[in-house]
Design a protein around this motif. Structure first.
Motif, PDB file in Angstrom:
ATOM      1  N   PHE A 103      94.849-100.096  28.362  1.00 10.85           N
ATOM      2  CA  PHE A 103      93.439 -99.914  28.529  1.00 10.85           C
ATOM      3  C   PHE A 103      92.939-100.851  29.548  1.00 10.85           C
ATOM      4  O   PHE A 103      92.224-100.419  30.415  1.00 10.85           O
ATOM      5  CB  PHE A 103      92.963-100.117  27.124  1.00 10.85           C
ATOM      6  CG  PHE A 103      91.470 -99.910  27.133  1.00 10.85           C
ATOM      7  CD1 PHE A 103      91.008 -98.599  27.162  1.00 10.85           C
ATOM      8  CD2 PHE A 103      90.684-100.671  27.085  1.00 10.85           C
ATOM      9  CE1 PHE A 103      89.632 -98.279  27.319  1.00 10.85           C
ATOM     10  CE2 PHE A 103      89.178-100.641  27.096  1.00 10.85           C
ATOM     11  CZ  PHE A 103      88.700 -99.592  27.210  1.00 10.85           C
ATOM     12  N   LEU A 111      91.071 -99.864  33.004  1.00 15.25           N
ATOM     13  CA  LEU A 111      89.549-100.008  33.431  1.00 15.25           C
ATOM     14  C   LEU A 111      89.568-101.031  34.622  1.00 15.25           C
ATOM     15  O   LEU A 111      88.814-100.765  35.433  1.00 15.25           O
ATOM     16  CB  LEU A 111      89.229-101.055  32.160  1.00 15.25           C
ATOM     17  CG  LEU A 111      87.599-101.191  32.169  1.00 15.25           C
ATOM     18  CD1 LEU A 111      86.819 -99.872  31.915  1.00 15.25           C
ATOM     19  CD2 LEU A 111      87.251-102.060  30.984  1.00 15.25           C
ATOM     20  N   PHE A 146      99.136-101.156  24.068  1.00 17.38           N
ATOM     21  CA  PHE A 146      97.928-100.503  24.287  1.00 17.38           C
ATOM     22  C   PHE A 146      96.545-101.037  24.797  1.00 17.38           C
ATOM     23  O   PHE A 146      96.197-100.603  25.824  1.00 17.38           O
ATOM     24  CB  PHE A 146      97.636 -99.749  22.960  1.00 17.38           C
ATOM     25  CG  PHE A 146      98.722 -98.928  22.493  1.00 17.38           C
ATOM     26  CD1 PHE A 146      99.068 -97.642  23.042  1.00 17.38           C
ATOM     27  CD2 PHE A 146      99.605 -99.356  21.523  1.00 17.38           C
ATOM     28  CE1 PHE A 146     100.026 -96.662  22.754  1.00 17.38           C
ATOM     29  CE2 PHE A 146     100.542 -98.344  20.913  1.00 17.38           C
ATOM     30  CZ  PHE A 146     100.969 -97.263  21.656  1.00 17.38           C
ATOM     31  N   PRO A 147      96.231-102.372  24.286  1.00 16.89           N
ATOM     32  CA  PRO A 147      95.356-103.089  25.104  1.00 16.89           C
ATOM     33  C   PRO A 147      95.489-103.423  26.346  1.00 16.89           C
ATOM     34  O   PRO A 147      94.533-103.388  27.379  1.00 16.89           O
ATOM     35  CB  PRO A 147      95.053-104.610  24.103  1.00 16.89           C
ATOM     36  CG  PRO A 147      95.859-104.160  23.026  1.00 16.89           C
ATOM     37  CD  PRO A 147      96.841-103.358  22.989  1.00 16.89           C
TER      38      PRO A 147
END
Length: 165
Positions: free
Chosen positions: A142, A146, A138-139
């Motif tokens: 993300f 970005l 998930f990070p």
């Protein structure tokens, strides 16, 4: 007003146009006050304004910018080529970052398979393999999203700069 005036207008009596006005008789001079009043009543003459040249932008830039914008708006072949190039760059960036995510997430099972000791590590009683496969993506996703957003904005800024210059 005399009889000749009435004959000229067909015998119809019209009101005297000088009625109520203090019209000086020929040979009679006006006083200074009367001259000042007449000047004040006279419509003001428009003053000549000095012409100034206003330059809002450099003409050479405006022409090329205008031309490029018209090409884009009318979707000519050149405008379509510019749009296709922008889309191609955006697509290439997306594919490269998706490939990076696939390589990173796909290499974890391979690393666990090749190194059983790494797969058996525990952190606070929880297997590291579970943490890496359930929490770490998930990070990572993300961050990659970005990064893609910033790259896409940079490509669009470059596109706009190219069009305006």
């Amino acid at each position: 007003m005399n009889e000749d005036f009435y004959r000229k207008v067909g015998g119809i009596r019209q009101p005297d146009p000088t009625l109520g006005r203090n019209v000086p008789k020929p040979g009679q001079q006006q006083s200074e006050f009367e001259q000042a009043v007449e000047q004040a009543r006279a419509p003001e003459q428009p003053q000549k304004t000095r012409r100034q040249r206003v330059v809002l932008a450099e003409p050479s830039k405006a022409q090329s910018t205008l031309r490029a914008r018209v090409e884009l708006e009318e979707q000519t072949s050149w405008g379509e080529l510019l749009i296709k190039d922008l889309i191609k760059v955006q697509f290439k960036t997306g594919v490269l970052l998706a490939g990076l995510v696939l390589v990173v997430l796909g290499s974890l099972p391979l690393a666990f398979f090749l190194s059983p000791e790494f797969a058996s590590l525990r952190l606070i009683g929880i297997p590291v393999a579970w943490l890496l496969l359930s929490v770490a993506p998930f990070p990572l996703l993300f961050g990659v999203g970005l990064w893609y957003n910033r790259l896409a904005e940079r490509h669009e800024r470059d596109f706009v700069d190219m069009i305006e210059n």
